[in-house]
Scaffold this motif. Structure first.
Motif, PDB file in Angstrom:
ATOM      1  N   ALA A 160     -10.921   1.913  -2.760  1.00 27.01           N
ATOM      2  CA  ALA A 160      -9.969   0.845  -3.069  1.00 27.01           C
ATOM      3  C   ALA A 160     -10.603  -0.521  -2.832  1.00 27.01           C
ATOM      4  O   ALA A 160     -10.363  -1.476  -3.589  1.00 27.01           O
ATOM      5  CB  ALA A 160      -8.717   1.013  -2.227  1.00 27.01           C
ATOM      6  N   SER A 168      -7.649   5.259   3.929  1.00 25.82           N
ATOM      7  CA  SER A 168      -8.133   4.605   2.720  1.00 25.82           C
ATOM      8  C   SER A 168      -7.148   3.557   2.218  1.00 25.82           C
ATOM      9  O   SER A 168      -7.527   2.660   1.483  1.00 25.82           O
ATOM     10  CB  SER A 168      -8.441   5.633   1.628  1.00 25.82           C
ATOM     11  N   VAL A 169      -5.886   3.656   2.621  1.00 31.75           N
ATOM     12  CA  VAL A 169      -4.905   2.637   2.232  1.00 31.75           C
ATOM     13  C   VAL A 169      -4.913   1.489   3.238  1.00 31.75           C
ATOM     14  O   VAL A 169      -4.890   0.310   2.873  1.00 31.75           O
ATOM     15  CB  VAL A 169      -3.485   3.243   2.122  1.00 31.75           C
ATOM     16  N   GLY A 189       0.839  -1.201   0.000  1.00 32.74           N
ATOM     17  CA  GLY A 189       0.000   0.000   0.000  1.00 32.74           C
ATOM     18  C   GLY A 189       0.868   1.242   0.000  1.00 32.74           C
ATOM     19  O   GLY A 189       1.680   1.449   0.894  1.00 32.74           O
ATOM     20  N   ARG A 216      -4.465   2.443  -5.740  1.00 28.19           N
ATOM     21  CA  ARG A 216      -5.630   2.039  -4.964  1.00 28.19           C
ATOM     22  C   ARG A 216      -6.496   1.076  -5.762  1.00 28.19           C
ATOM     23  O   ARG A 216      -7.680   0.911  -5.502  1.00 28.19           O
ATOM     24  CB  ARG A 216      -6.462   3.278  -4.585  1.00 28.19           C
TER      25      ARG A 216
END
Lengths: 281, 272, 247
Positions: B101, B148-149, B79, C161
């Motif tokens: 993601a 978000s990662v 990531g 992502r």
């Protein structure tokens, strides 16, 4: 002689209900080098913008109290007038350069003010010479490193010959060498040309040694101010989470062991000297 | 396990950014990559999830050659948190942002919901769940990008310049967070030139300059090597600088934090 | 491939006699080539007009960039050839049309490669175009590479992502670009606000009569160019009106 006078300053942004600056009062003497620091969101950036008129003229909102800069009332003086007294260097180097050569950027403010060409040429050459960037005059902005770009920005401000230069976290995106170099340049401007410096910074380990005074802001108010050696030695300042230079902390730890140091070290060389004199002699 | 063997990379413009870099990273390691702007740090980490493919040499992640895998599949394992959160935030709500993601990776709805809640809570952003990312402060946006990662729970987390623009408190919280991630078994890589931050974390440190690795070792040794750091435009930690200046008094060259400095000085002046 | 054409429209700094010419002179020359090229539909004069530019391109030291842009234009050029042949315009005419296209592109390329946007802006100001517009133009040009880099970074960040731009049906592929466009646009707006702040701080708009560090001055090279253009106009008119062109 105070060149910046602030009395009971309150400020609220246009779409906001609560004031960002609350009852701030202080004075800065001509030729002083002042560092303004404090946790994120304390209002440092907002305060800076009150010095060159961006607040209230560009941002609007409600400003109460007095801000007087080089004898001018900020609330009733235009930003263009103020730009000849207060120069502003912003955080992002890239977004301060408009032209396709460094030289044209240094001339930008002078062109805006209608300075005659001969005078402009002299000032541009002088400013670039003083910052040590005369060799960069024909370069494109994207060919320059972040540190070089900031120097062009400072030169473009210097060319307008202000008595005060405000710098808002100018080294934020720079590597340590470039940051140190920038502070040295700014300190030189302060010493040699008596330009009053207001520097907003988090990187106190590199900048503290140049300051005459430190202003610590918190929650929109000016809490603590004074000589950096006094301010950074305070327990309550350390607990606030300000990035106190490690040299100061080292000095404090050694004194806690019973040794007596003759002053507070703000830099590594000061710390080494003090240890040599007071502990190991 | 990340293996980089003889990696060289030249950009389409002709600039050679990496010259024969070799590095091996075991699972669960904590690594700081330091170097001047343009040294090749970001170029190097972009090879870890396949954004860039080697011009020569080889990069493999858990045995998979990055040339033979897509960026999407490599990103499941590695990531990458980019420096500027504004380069990735685009959704209407923080919740959507974190699930972006997860949707791309094909997680089921139930798992997505759990992961989103977990990530938002972990970074203290639950109250902004329905808020637009644009409404958040700079520090909060940085945390949202990190959330978000972390949401897809990659084995390796790479943070590119995580401390830029952060105040001291924020940096301390970040440091504790990173240490915790590493303690949980994740491989953590930080790309930074914040030497005091690295001194506090004391990980393995790789110093790069002009496309090459010029030093690789323990923080205590690397951060005290003035000449190596100088090549990479890095200033040693203040404590290391102090000790360097007092070498003639017999001060050692491996002290990078205040606590160790105190211990040495006390032992020196009051032996026994 | 076709984007390579744009390479021929970017300014390339160099020390050459063409670079030192006043932008107004170059604009005049480019206009001359434009009208001359449009005036003829026959292959011979169009070929001559194309070849006449070559020594100037050599003098301007912009061979590489010019060649890159010509290579990029080749595809379009062939399309024009084919289209004309399909519409039964005859081989010679079709080739002439392709030559015209390449000749026009070449003259624009010659102009943009040797004229800095700063100089162009000064020329426009001399022609009383408001400074604000000229400033907007040069600032835009200055930030094009910055935006290009930013776009690449955004693409990298979103691919990291799991975003796969090439996947999905037509609709999905378009929607894939939302995570690229939104940050790009938001950042552009943020940047504009930053720039406005800086402009304000540097007294932008303080007075009507702005001065300028540099000034355009016509030199001997410009007068030679004027002469050449005058000769060119005479020759072109003579060729069009007084001579029978074989092909």
């Amino acid at each position: 002689m105070p060149i910046i006078k602030v009395e009971s300053l309150f400020y609220r942004y246009p779409e906001s209900d609560s004031p960002v600056l609350k009852d701030i009062s202080f004075a800065v003497d001509e030729g002083e080098f002042v560092i303004v620091t404090g946790p994120s969101g304390c209002g440092k950036t907002t305060l800076c913008r009150c010095f060159n008129g961006l607040i209230p003229h560009f941002y609007g909102g409600k400003m109460d109290g007095v801000v007087e800069v080089d004898g001018l009332q900020v609330s009733t003086t235009s930003t263009s007038e103020l730009s000849m007294h207060v120069g502003f260097v912003f955080q992002n180097p890239e977004n301060q350069l408009f032209s396709l050569t460094a030289e044209k950027d240094v001339a930008f403010g002078l062109e805006n003010l209608g300075i005659p060409r001969d005078e402009m040429r002299k000032r541009v050459d002088w400013a670039m010479e003083t910052l040590g960037i005369s060799n960069l005059r024909d370069r494109l902005p994207q060919e320059l490193s972040g540190g070089q770009q900031q120097k062009v920005a400072i030169a473009s401000v210097l060319a307008m010959q202000p008595k005060i230069i405000v710098l808002d976290e100018p080294t934020s995106s720079l590597d340590p060498y470039s940051a140190k170099n920038l502070f040295e340049v700014v300190a030189r401007l302060n010493r040699e040309f008596r330009i009053t410096i207001v520097l907003v910074e988090h990187r106190l380990d590199l900048a503290a040694q140049y300051a005459d005074r430190v202003f610590l802001m918190q929650d929109g108010g000016l809490g603590i101010q004074g000589d950096p050696r006094d301010v950074f030695s305070r327990e309550d300042v350390r607990l606030l989470g300000v990035g106190i230079p490690k040299s100061v902390l080292l000095g404090q730890t050694i004194e806690a062991e019973g040794f007596k140091l003759s002053s507070v070290p703000l830099s590594a060389s000061e710390a080494a000297e003090l240890l040599r004199k007071c502990v190991f002699s | 396990m990340i293996r980089i063997e003889g990696l060289s990379y030249t950009y389409p413009t002709g600039i050679q950014a990496l010259k024969d870099v070799s590095l091996e990273l075991r699972d669960g390691e904590f690594l700081a990559i330091m170097g001047e702007n343009g040294a090749g740090k970001t170029t190097l980490v972009k090879h870890l999830n396949g954004l860039l493919k080697p011009t020569s040499g080889r990069v493999s992640v858990d045995g998979v050659d990055t040339r033979e895998a897509s960026v999407a599949s490599l990103s499941r394992t590695v990531g990458l948190v980019f420096q500027n959160p504004d380069d990735q935030l685009f959704s209407e709500t923080s919740e959507d942002e974190v699930s972006f993601a997860l949707k791309n990776f094909g997680f089921s709805k139930e798992v997505m919901e759990k992961r989103v809640s977990w990530a938002l809570n972990l970074l203290g952003l639950e109250r902004y769940r329905k808020a637009s990312p644009l409404m958040l402060s700079g520090g909060e946006r940085k945390r949202l990008a990190l959330a978000s990662v972390l949401a897809w729970d990659p084995k390796v987390v790479v943070l590119d310049e995580p401390t830029v623009g952060q105040d001291h408190n924020q940096k301390e919280i970040l440091r504790q967070f990173i240490v915790q991630l590493n303690a949980q078994g994740k491989t953590v890589i930080i790309v930074t030139h914040d030497v005091e931050f690295v001194a506090e974390c004391a990980p393995r440190v790789v110093v790069m300059s002009r496309g090459r690795v010029i030093m690789d070792g323990e923080a205590r040794r690397v951060l005290c090597d003035e000449s190596i750091l100088g090549q990479a435009s890095i200033i040693p930690p203040q404590v290391a600088q102090v000790f360097y200046m007092l070498q003639d008094l017999g001060f050692p060259r491996d002290v990078i934090n205040v606590e160790d400095a105190r211990r040495f000085i006390v032992a020196r002046v009051r032996p026994g | 491939m076709t984007l390579r054409v744009l390479d021929g429209l970017k300014f390339r700094k160099a020390a050459s006699p063409i670079h030192t010419l006043d932008p107004r002179t170059k604009m005049l020359s480019a206009a001359f080539f434009f009208f001359a090229t449009v005036l003829f539909s026959e292959f011979l004069p169009l070929m001559i007009l194309f070849m006449v530019q070559l020594p100037f391109i050599a003098a301007g030291r912009i061979w590489k960039e010019w060649a890159r842009s010509m290579r990029g234009a080749l595809f379009l050029g062939i399309m024009i050839l084919v289209m004309n042949l399909i519409f039964s315009q005859g081989l010679v005419y079709s080739i002439a049309m392709t030559t015209r296209f390449l000749g026009l592109l070449s003259s624009f390329s010659l102009f943009f490669l040797t004229t800095s946007p700063d100089d162009l802006s000064l020329a426009l100001q001399k022609w009383h175009i408001p400074y604000e517009l000229c400033f907007a133009f040069t600032t835009a040009v200055r930030f094009v590479p910055v935006l290009a880099n930013e776009a690449q970074t955004i693409v990298d960040a979103q691919r990291s992502r799991g975003l796969e731009l090439e996947k999905g049906n037509f609709i999905k592929r378009i929607r894939n670009y939302i995570p690229i466009l939104v940050p790009l646009i938001v950042n552009a707006i943020r940047r504009s606000l930053d720039l406005a702040e800086v402009m304000e701080s540097r007294a932008f708009g303080a007075i009507k009569k702005r001065t300028s560090l540099f000034e355009l001055r016509l030199g001997s090279g410009d007068y030679v160019a004027f002469l050449l253009v005058a000769v060119g106009v005479a020759l072109v008119l003579y060729a069009r009106l007084g001579v029978k062109i074989p092909f």
